[in-house]
Design a protein around this motif. Structure first.
Motif, mmCIF file in Angstrom:
data_model
loop_
_atom_site.group_PDB
_atom_site.id
_atom_site.type_symbol
_atom_site.label_atom_id
_atom_site.label_comp_id
_atom_site.label_asym_id
_atom_site.label_seq_id
_atom_site.Cartn_x
_atom_site.Cartn_y
_atom_site.Cartn_z
ATOM 1 N N SER A 1 47.493 40.386 41.014
ATOM 2 C CA SER A 1 47.209 39.488 39.879
ATOM 3 C C SER A 1 46.563 38.209 40.399
ATOM 4 C CB SER A 1 48.497 39.158 39.127
ATOM 5 O OG SER A 1 49.125 40.322 38.653
ATOM 6 N N GLN B 1 49.291 43.794 24.700
ATOM 7 C CA GLN B 1 48.642 44.979 25.254
ATOM 8 C C GLN B 1 48.120 44.752 26.667
ATOM 9 O OE1 GLN B 1 47.528 43.071 22.832
ATOM 10 N NE2 GLN B 1 45.315 42.735 22.960
ATOM 11 N N ASN B 2 47.963 43.487 27.076
ATOM 12 C CA ASN B 2 47.426 43.188 28.407
ATOM 13 C C ASN B 2 48.517 42.928 29.448
ATOM 14 O OD1 ASN B 2 44.797 43.395 27.465
ATOM 15 N ND2 ASN B 2 44.697 41.228 26.916
ATOM 16 N N SER C 1 49.292 39.781 33.867
ATOM 17 C CA SER C 1 48.248 40.634 33.296
ATOM 18 C C SER C 1 48.155 41.928 34.093
ATOM 19 C CB SER C 1 46.894 39.912 33.318
ATOM 20 O OG SER C 1 45.855 40.778 32.896
ATOM 21 N N ARG C 2 48.024 43.047 33.388
ATOM 22 C CA ARG C 2 47.905 44.353 34.046
ATOM 23 C C ARG C 2 46.459 44.767 34.243
ATOM 24 N NH1 ARG C 2 46.547 48.501 30.664
ATOM 25 N NH2 ARG C 2 46.657 48.107 28.419
ATOM 26 N N ASN C 3 45.531 44.052 33.584
ATOM 27 C CA ASN C 3 44.132 44.485 33.597
ATOM 28 C C ASN C 3 43.143 43.348 33.819
ATOM 29 O OD1 ASN C 3 44.383 43.137 31.175
ATOM 30 N ND2 ASN C 3 44.161 44.967 29.885
ATOM 31 N N GLY C 4 43.638 42.174 34.213
ATOM 32 C CA GLY C 4 42.745 41.042 34.431
ATOM 33 C C GLY C 4 42.337 40.321 33.173
ATOM 34 N N GLN C 5 42.837 40.795 32.023
ATOM 35 C CA GLN C 5 42.550 40.150 30.751
ATOM 36 C C GLN C 5 43.674 39.173 30.405
ATOM 37 O OE1 GLN C 5 39.562 40.685 29.090
ATOM 38 N NE2 GLN C 5 39.188 41.752 31.031
ATOM 39 N N THR D 1 46.821 37.236 28.858
ATOM 40 C CA THR D 1 48.066 37.618 28.184
ATOM 41 C C THR D 1 48.507 36.553 27.191
ATOM 42 O OG1 THR D 1 49.302 36.649 30.048
ATOM 43 C CG2 THR D 1 48.891 39.033 30.097
#
Length: 355
Positions: free
Chosen positions: A52, A214-215, A253-257, A259
């Motif tokens: 992260s 979702q992020n 954040s799990r996807n770089g987007q 939160t």
């Protein structure tokens, strides 16, 4: 160690008792999150930063909400509140201010002289901005903060707990100005020790930020729980995006987007690490009833809009002159030289700190 039997009994009471908004799955998930936050997973801070990279060092430190080290009592009380057991005041944390506004501290002997000086610089700023004082531990002190340098992150216990004895403030060793040794991060951890949770935890959080579930990393949604005024108190001040105690956009954040996004204009200051705001200092001063803290005027328009201050609006020189003179504290050194460092200080074992 926190008893699993106690936790399971809470789950049973919540299911058998009056209706609550938490399902059994939710309660067990929160229990698992708390347990993970209190267990050493063996990861170094550098490893978490690779996963992260947009989150701050303290958000990536693997503890409760990133950098809060919970003791057994806090974990039990948090679990009770989450499960709806024990009433609405289940985890008010009374009497957790440091006695006489003075934090007793000591160092583990694993820091360089430059790192010790960086820690002292943060402590000097706290004493300049508040009525909090620091005193080095003596042989007779049972309750104190041990500043350690484990490689797993930047984290600290919240407040003063007479039952704990050794409180922990950990700063993973780094070049001063980087990682956990960023000046504002060191102050952030001391503000936890002083007694504060994170800004995003406060009761009116949802008016000011939008969470993007979702992020988030699965299982870390619990890091975004918000609490009532019995735990997180704004001290009569507005919600503050720029606070030194606020998450940034990319925490967990799990996807770089992102939160978390601001609902109002934050001037790109949410989660910033460049400065500690005037309201950060004023919250500390009000929490400890420092002279003049509650008489500082707050603009009603600012209260409704959630804006922030970069600078302290009060007369700082006058405020410092009004500090109590009867508290016995040490004069923090401006710079520590190698020759001045104690030679007989033995490194504390990790097991002692955790116990």
């Amino acid at each position: 160690m926190w008893s699993a039997i106690v936790v399971l009994s809470l789950v049973g009471c919540a299911v058998a008792g009056p209706p609550v908004t938490r399902s059994r799955k939710d309660i067990e998930g929160f229990r698992a999150y708390l347990e993970r936050s209190r267990t050493d997973d063996g990861l170094r801070l550098e490893s978490r930063m690779l996963v992260s990279p947009k989150a701050s060092a303290w958000e990536n430190s693997g503890k409760f909400q990133g950098d809060i080290l919970l003791n057994d009592e806090q974990a039990d009380l948090l679990m009770q509140e989450y499960a709806g057991v024990g009433g609405r005041n289940a985890y008010i944390w009374p009497n957790t201010k440091w006695p006489s506004n003075t934090i007793v501290y000591d160092f583990n002997n694993e820091f360089t002289t430059a790192q010790i000086n960086a820690i002292y610089a943060a402590m000097r700023e706290i004493t300049a901005r508040t009525c909090i004082r620091f005193r080095r531990r003596t042989a007779s002190d049972r309750n104190y903060v041990l500043v350690t340098g484990r490689s797993d992150g930047c984290y600290a216990n919240v407040g003063y707990w007479a039952s704990m004895g050794v409180h922990t403030l950990n700063l993973a060793r780094a070049i001063p100005g980087q990682g956990c040794f960023t000046h504002t991060i060191i102050i952030h951890e001391w503000i936890h020790v002083i007694g504060f949770m994170h800004m995003h935890s406060t009761h009116n959080r949802d008016t000011y930020v939008r969470l993007l579930w979702q992020n988030m990393i699965p299982g870390m949604e619990y890091a975004f729980e918000r609490y009532g005024t019995n735990v997180v108190h704004n001290m009569g001040l507005p919600y503050e995006y720029a606070s030194n105690m606020h998450y940034d956009r990319f925490g967990f954040s799990r996807n770089g987007q992102p939160t978390m996004l601001p609902i109002f204009n934050d001037n790109n200051q949410m989660g910033q690490l460049q400065f500690v705001t005037g309201w950060d200092w004023l919250r500390v001063n009000r929490h400890y009833n420092c002279p003049g803290a509650w008489s500082t005027p707050i603009n009603a328009e600012e209260l409704s809009q959630g804006t922030y201050l970069h600078e302290y609006k009060g007369d700082e020189d006058a405020a410092l002159e009004d500090q109590p003179q009867g508290v016995v504290v040490e004069d923090l050194p401006q710079e520590v030289l190698v020759a001045d460092m104690p030679q007989d200080l033995e490194a504390e074992k990790v097991s002692v700190v955790e116990n």
